[in-house]
Design a protein around this motif. Structure first.
Motif, PDB file in Angstrom:
ATOM      1  N   LYS A   1       0.913  -1.046  -0.131  1.00 42.55           N
ATOM      2  CA  LYS A   1      -0.151  -0.052   0.116  1.00 42.55           C
ATOM      3  C   LYS A   1       0.895   1.324  -0.180  1.00 42.55           C
ATOM      4  N   ALA A   2       1.941   1.298   1.045  1.00 35.82           N
ATOM      5  CA  ALA A   2       2.756   2.475   0.899  1.00 35.82           C
ATOM      6  C   ALA A   2       3.632   2.640  -0.276  1.00 35.82           C
ATOM      7  N   ARG A   3       4.105   1.486  -0.887  1.00 36.06           N
ATOM      8  CA  ARG A   3       5.022   1.443  -2.210  1.00 36.06           C
ATOM      9  C   ARG A   3       4.022   2.057  -3.339  1.00 36.06           C
ATOM     10  N   HIS A   4       2.776   1.798  -3.500  1.00 35.88           N
ATOM     11  CA  HIS A   4       1.728   2.283  -4.249  1.00 35.88           C
ATOM     12  C   HIS A   4       1.857   3.800  -4.106  1.00 35.88           C
ATOM     13  N   GLY A   5       1.652   4.312  -2.939  1.00 34.89           N
ATOM     14  CA  GLY A   5       1.605   5.927  -2.630  1.00 34.89           C
ATOM     15  C   GLY A   5       2.935   6.319  -3.021  1.00 34.89           C
ATOM     16  N   ALA A   6       4.070   5.631  -2.801  1.00 34.42           N
ATOM     17  CA  ALA A   6       5.454   6.306  -3.223  1.00 34.42           C
ATOM     18  C   ALA A   6       5.317   6.351  -4.636  1.00 34.42           C
ATOM     19  N   MET A   7       4.939   5.457  -5.279  1.00 29.97           N
ATOM     20  CA  MET A   7       5.016   5.488  -6.928  1.00 29.97           C
ATOM     21  C   MET A   7       3.992   6.530  -7.490  1.00 29.97           C
ATOM     22  N   GLN A   8       2.982   6.825  -6.850  1.00 28.97           N
ATOM     23  CA  GLN A   8       2.061   7.802  -7.119  1.00 28.97           C
ATOM     24  C   GLN A   8       2.648   9.131  -6.983  1.00 28.97           C
ATOM     25  N   ALA A   9       3.539   9.201  -6.019  1.00 26.64           N
ATOM     26  CA  ALA A   9       4.117  10.525  -5.653  1.00 26.64           C
ATOM     27  C   ALA A   9       5.271  10.571  -6.555  1.00 26.64           C
ATOM     28  N   GLY A  10       5.752  10.007  -7.560  1.00 25.38           N
ATOM     29  CA  GLY A  10       6.663  10.035  -8.454  1.00 25.38           C
ATOM     30  C   GLY A  10       7.962   9.554  -8.185  1.00 25.38           C
ATOM     31  N   LEU A  11       8.106   8.721  -6.870  1.00 25.65           N
ATOM     32  CA  LEU A  11       9.580   7.848  -6.683  1.00 25.65           C
ATOM     33  C   LEU A  11       9.387   6.739  -7.278  1.00 25.65           C
ATOM     34  N   ARG A  12      10.658   6.316  -7.868  1.00 28.41           N
ATOM     35  CA  ARG A  12      10.757   5.203  -8.652  1.00 28.41           C
ATOM     36  C   ARG A  12      12.004   4.239  -7.872  1.00 28.41           C
ATOM     37  N   CYS A  13      12.489   4.553  -7.030  1.00 28.96           N
ATOM     38  CA  CYS A  13      13.288   3.718  -6.354  1.00 28.96           C
ATOM     39  C   CYS A  13      13.274   3.823  -4.918  1.00 28.96           C
ATOM     40  N   SER A  14      13.827   2.707  -4.078  1.00 26.17           N
ATOM     41  CA  SER A  14      13.656   2.777  -2.564  1.00 26.17           C
ATOM     42  C   SER A  14      14.905   2.268  -1.861  1.00 26.17           C
ATOM     43  N   ARG A  15      15.308   2.723  -0.705  1.00 26.34           N
ATOM     44  CA  ARG A  15      16.267   2.343   0.201  1.00 26.34           C
ATOM     45  C   ARG A  15      15.838   2.120   1.422  1.00 26.34           C
ATOM     46  N   LEU A  16      16.590   1.332   2.337  1.00 26.30           N
ATOM     47  CA  LEU A  16      16.302   1.054   3.630  1.00 26.30           C
ATOM     48  C   LEU A  16      17.407   0.578   4.274  1.00 26.30           C
TER      49      LEU A  16
END
Length: 115
Positions: free
Chosen positions: A56-71
């Motif tokens: 659910k959060a990944r979907h929101g990040a993609m809608q915000a234009g973010l295309r990569c993730s780190r942790l």
């Protein structure tokens, strides 16, 4: 709960500090979807809640234009994150110094978010 935020891709957020944006970074600074922390109460574990929360959060990040993730995977969580497509990311300089503050075995991981 899941705590995430955009963050400049080539740096790591400070540990045990308030996250601040002072407006000094250029608008062209590539941002990543940084997963800061996630936990599921013992009563909810084993029910797939963490994966559903993440998606659910990944979907929101993609809608915000973010295309990569780190942790930063700690407490032997790297294997779980690998199951979601994350892989270790090599670091150097200041980022490597920051990582050492997260404790032994901490691993920076990243992935492309895709569609």
């Amino acid at each position: 709960y899941l705590l995430t935020h955009p963050w400049p891709r080539e740096t790591l957020p400070p540990l045990d500090r308030v996250l601040r944006h002072d407006g000094s970074a250029a608008d062209e600074t590539p941002l990543t979807w940084f997963i800061h922390d996630m936990a599921v109460a013992p009563a909810g574990q084993g029910q797939g809640l963490a994966k559903r929360l993440y998606e659910k959060a990944r979907h929101g990040a993609m809608q915000a234009g973010l295309r990569c993730s780190r942790l930063i995977a700690v407490q032997s969580a790297a294997r779980w994150w690998q199951g979601l497509g994350y892989a270790p990311v090599a670091l150097a300089g200041e980022a490597a110094t920051k990582l050492s503050r997260y404790g032994e075995g901490a691993v920076v991981m990243g992935r492309q978010l895709g569609a």
